[in-house]
Design an enzyme around this catalytic site. Structure first.
Site, short mmCIF file in Angstrom:
data_model
loop_
_atom_site.label_atom_id
_atom_site.label_comp_id
_atom_site.label_asym_id
_atom_site.label_seq_id
_atom_site.Cartn_x
_atom_site.Cartn_y
_atom_site.Cartn_z
N LYS A 1 0.82 -1.24 0.12
CA LYS A 1 0.02 0.05 0.19
C LYS A 1 0.69 1.34 0.12
O LYS A 1 2.10 0.99 1.04
CB LYS A 1 -0.79 -0.18 1.20
CG LYS A 1 -1.72 1.23 1.45
CD LYS A 1 -2.61 1.31 2.09
CE LYS A 1 -3.16 2.53 2.97
NZ LYS A 1 -3.63 2.81 3.82
N ASP B 1 -2.16 10.75 3.18
CA ASP B 1 -4.08 10.44 3.28
C ASP B 1 -4.58 11.56 4.26
O ASP B 1 -5.18 11.68 5.55
CB ASP B 1 -4.01 8.95 4.50
CG ASP B 1 -5.62 8.76 4.23
OD1 ASP B 1 -6.32 8.99 3.59
OD2 ASP B 1 -5.74 8.12 5.25
N LYS C 1 -10.50 13.64 7.56
CA LYS C 1 -9.51 13.42 9.35
C LYS C 1 -9.10 14.50 10.19
O LYS C 1 -9.39 15.93 9.15
CB LYS C 1 -7.82 12.81 9.11
CG LYS C 1 -8.23 11.18 8.06
CD LYS C 1 -6.73 10.58 8.35
CE LYS C 1 -6.14 9.58 7.45
NZ LYS C 1 -7.30 8.33 8.58
N ASP D 1 1.20 6.49 5.32
CA ASP D 1 0.73 5.79 4.96
C ASP D 1 1.19 5.07 4.00
O ASP D 1 0.42 3.79 3.24
CB ASP D 1 -0.72 6.05 4.07
CG ASP D 1 -2.42 5.50 4.93
OD1 ASP D 1 -1.84 4.18 5.44
OD2 ASP D 1 -3.49 5.99 4.20
N ASP E 1 -11.83 7.44 3.78
CA ASP E 1 -10.89 7.15 5.05
C ASP E 1 -10.41 5.67 4.63
O ASP E 1 -10.35 5.37 5.23
CB ASP E 1 -10.99 8.09 6.09
CG ASP E 1 -9.59 8.18 6.74
OD1 ASP E 1 -8.77 7.98 5.94
OD2 ASP E 1 -9.86 8.05 7.49
N GLU F 1 -9.65 3.80 2.23
CA GLU F 1 -9.21 3.92 0.93
C GLU F 1 -7.55 2.60 0.80
O GLU F 1 -7.60 2.13 -0.86
CB GLU F 1 -8.38 4.84 0.94
CG GLU F 1 -6.90 5.25 0.99
CD GLU F 1 -6.71 5.40 2.50
OE1 GLU F 1 -6.07 5.36 2.84
OE2 GLU F 1 -8.13 6.00 2.98
N ARG G 1 -7.58 -0.19 1.36
CA ARG G 1 -8.44 -1.70 1.02
C ARG G 1 -8.87 -1.76 -0.71
O ARG G 1 -8.42 -2.80 -1.08
CB ARG G 1 -9.43 -2.34 1.94
CG ARG G 1 -10.62 -0.95 1.78
CD ARG G 1 -11.57 -1.07 2.97
NE ARG G 1 -10.47 -0.86 4.55
CZ ARG G 1 -10.87 -0.23 5.16
NH1 ARG G 1 -12.32 -1.79 5.66
NH2 ARG G 1 -10.58 -0.44 6.48
#
EC number: 3.4.11.-
Length: 523
Positions: free
Chosen positions: A260, A265, A272, A283, A342, A344, A346
């Site tokens: 990933k 993010d 957030k 991230d 949020d 994202e 996956r």
């Protein structure tokens, strides 16, 4: 620490500690086994044998302890004498802490690491975490001198012979991978955007003689990568799927590591808050770990086909951002109703594992991600969470974590009870759970697995490294050592064989047919 070169040598040689400061480090019972003749040249004329023995007698680690031997030029430090069953026997986390606090200052310094051969790999990776590469402090830019830390291992216990050249090379490759991953994670998104990350991938590819495959921007949309494209389409720097492929002759299986790589993010339109968004440069920790591990694995002679798949995007906010209620068609052919932008990671990984399955023909797919904040609650700050369709691989991950210092603990794998959390009235699934109190880290991993299918006959492993990817405000390079150890039996390197879940001492007792069968199941 950013301008420090780390060198592993069979012998660091002798030097007055006033000209080359020294840290001696190990478990107390191991330190007592170091003969004075071995350390004399590194301590004299400043430290006598009597002072050395007196210092050892004063150490009382609880869990650690240290004692200065001569001003701030020489120090001996003791690791915990014992650890629990869910910790690494190397006490890796304490190694990093003691190096940061006890290593004397200086331009040219030395660390004498005292341990058993089986702990040398974990100890080296732990040492590397104490020397991050990234900094933008103005003082650092004015300093031109290159600092060096020379590391010598003194091995005790069984198999306590000298450190071979091959071992030193393995430690160099592994620690360079750890520091590379940590540097990428530490670098903010105004520098480490998707363009820059692709340059890092291309740089590693050039070094290894591999040309990466890159699918970007509108081509992602055209080819059906609705997860990666949907997450990254609002950013200035477009999203990408990149692949480095190592295809040696004689390979018996195909392995894909999927990382990933969310370079930042914001949470997207499900934004957030001001206290939870800082730190989201981390991230991309999964993709960074895959890059660092891939570089080291290929350098150390990986024998099977290995694909490193990078799912790169910036989850940004703008007129083109994905909205809650939007429905995306992912590469698997499944449709996903977005109920939380949020969630994202996956989505990009679902495309990545689908590509690994459909286009790369992988037998083993392992994804690495800073996926859920709930991971830190489920397994803590030090242990990554593992979710897998194989009990054998679950146990292997835990063992590999203890061997290499990148600790791992299992999550519940039960799709028949948990996957209903993603039920959608208008699509194949939603992307976030209905009940956040129902094992959300497990559910997030199951979302990824659903895009290759719960009945897929291959091995799927998911590693959630959200918490251990950093310690305070610094990246750890977590995941590099774990991947190298977990797949050690697919390497030609003797040290990686030693720390793998199938150690050489087990293989030596098995016949060729049984050993080959076991290797196919596990690595």
């Amino acid at each position: 620490m950013a301008n420090v070169g780390l060198q592993f040598q069979a012998s660091a040689g002798d030097a007055d500690p006033q000209s080359r400061p020294l840290l001696l480090l190990g478990q107390l019972h191991h330190l007592h086994r170091v003969p004075w003749s071995h350390v004399r040249g590194k301590l004299q004329p400043r430290v006598t044998e009597e002072l050395w023995q007196a210092a050892l007698s004063t150490l009382n680690p609880n869990p650690t302890d240290s004692c200065p031997l001569y001003l701030n030029y020489a120090t001996v430090a003791a690791l915990p004498s014992r650890v629990s069953r869910h910790n690494s026997p190397s006490a890796a986390h304490f190694i990093t802490r003691l190096v940061r606090t006890c290593l004397p200052p200086g331009t040219h310094r030395c660390i004498l690491m005292v341990c058993e051969r089986s702990d040398a790999f974990a100890s080296a990776c732990a040492l590397a975490r104490a020397f991050p590469l990234f900094t933008h402090r103005s003082g650092a830019s004015r300093r031109t001198e290159k600092k060096t830390v020379t590391v010598e291992f003194f091995l005790v216990g069984q198999d306590n012979g000298p450190v071979e050249v091959s071992t030193l090379q393995c430690l160099t490759s592994a620690t360079e991978g750890v520091r590379l991953a940590a540097r990428i994670v530490d670098t903010p998104c105004n520098e480490m955007n998707t363009d820059t990350f692709l340059e890092e991938i291309k740089k590693v590819g050039k070094e290894l003689g591999i040309v990466p495959t890159v699918i970007r921007d509108e081509e992602l949309k055209a080819r059906g990568f609705g997860g990666i494209y949907g997450v990254g389409k609002a950013a200035i720097h477009p999203p990408a799927l990149a692949v480095l492929s190592h295809t040696p002759d004689g390979a018996t299986q195909t392995i894909a590591w999927v990382g990933k790589g969310i370079v930042y993010d914001t949470g997207g339109l499900s934004m957030k808050g001001k206290t939870t968004m800082p730190g989201m440069k981390r991230d991309c920790g999964g993709a960074a770990a895959v890059l660092g591990a891939f570089r080291a694995a290929v350098k150390q002679g990986f024998k099977d086909t290995l694909h490193a798949v990078f799912c790169l995007a910036e989850n940004s906010v703008g007129p083109n951002a994905t909205r809650p209620d939007d429905i995306h068609l992912l590469y698997s052919g499944k449709t996903v109703e977005i109920n939380n932008t949020d969630a994202e990671g996956r989505l990009v990984l679902a495309d990545g594992v689908s590509y690994a399955c459909k286009d790369l023909g992988a037998d083993i797919i392992l994804d690495v991600a800073t996926l859920t904040g709930a991971q830190g609650i489920a397994t803590g700050k030090y242990h990554a969470a593992v979710l897998t369709n194989s009990a054998e691989w679950e146990a292997a991950c835990v063992k590999a974590g203890r061997q290499c210092g990148d600790l791992v603990h299992p999550l519940v794998y039960c799709p028949e009870l948990h996957f209903s959390e993603f039920t959608s009235a208008v699509a194949d699934m939603k992307n976030s759970v209905a009940d956040r109190d129902n094992s959300p880290s497990s559910c997030a991993g199951l979302f990824i697995a659903s895009h290759i299918g719960f009945d897929w006959p291959g091995v799927w492993v998911h590693l959630d490294i959200a918490a251990p990817v950093h310690a305070g405000e610094r990246a750890t390079g977590f995941g590099v050592a774990l991947l190298l150890a977990l797949f050690g039996q697919a390497s030609e390197d003797p040290l990686l064989n030693l720390v793998s879940p199938l150690g050489c001492e087990v293989d030596a007792q098995e016949g060729d047919a049984e050993r080959d069968s076991k290797r196919r199941r596990l690595v």
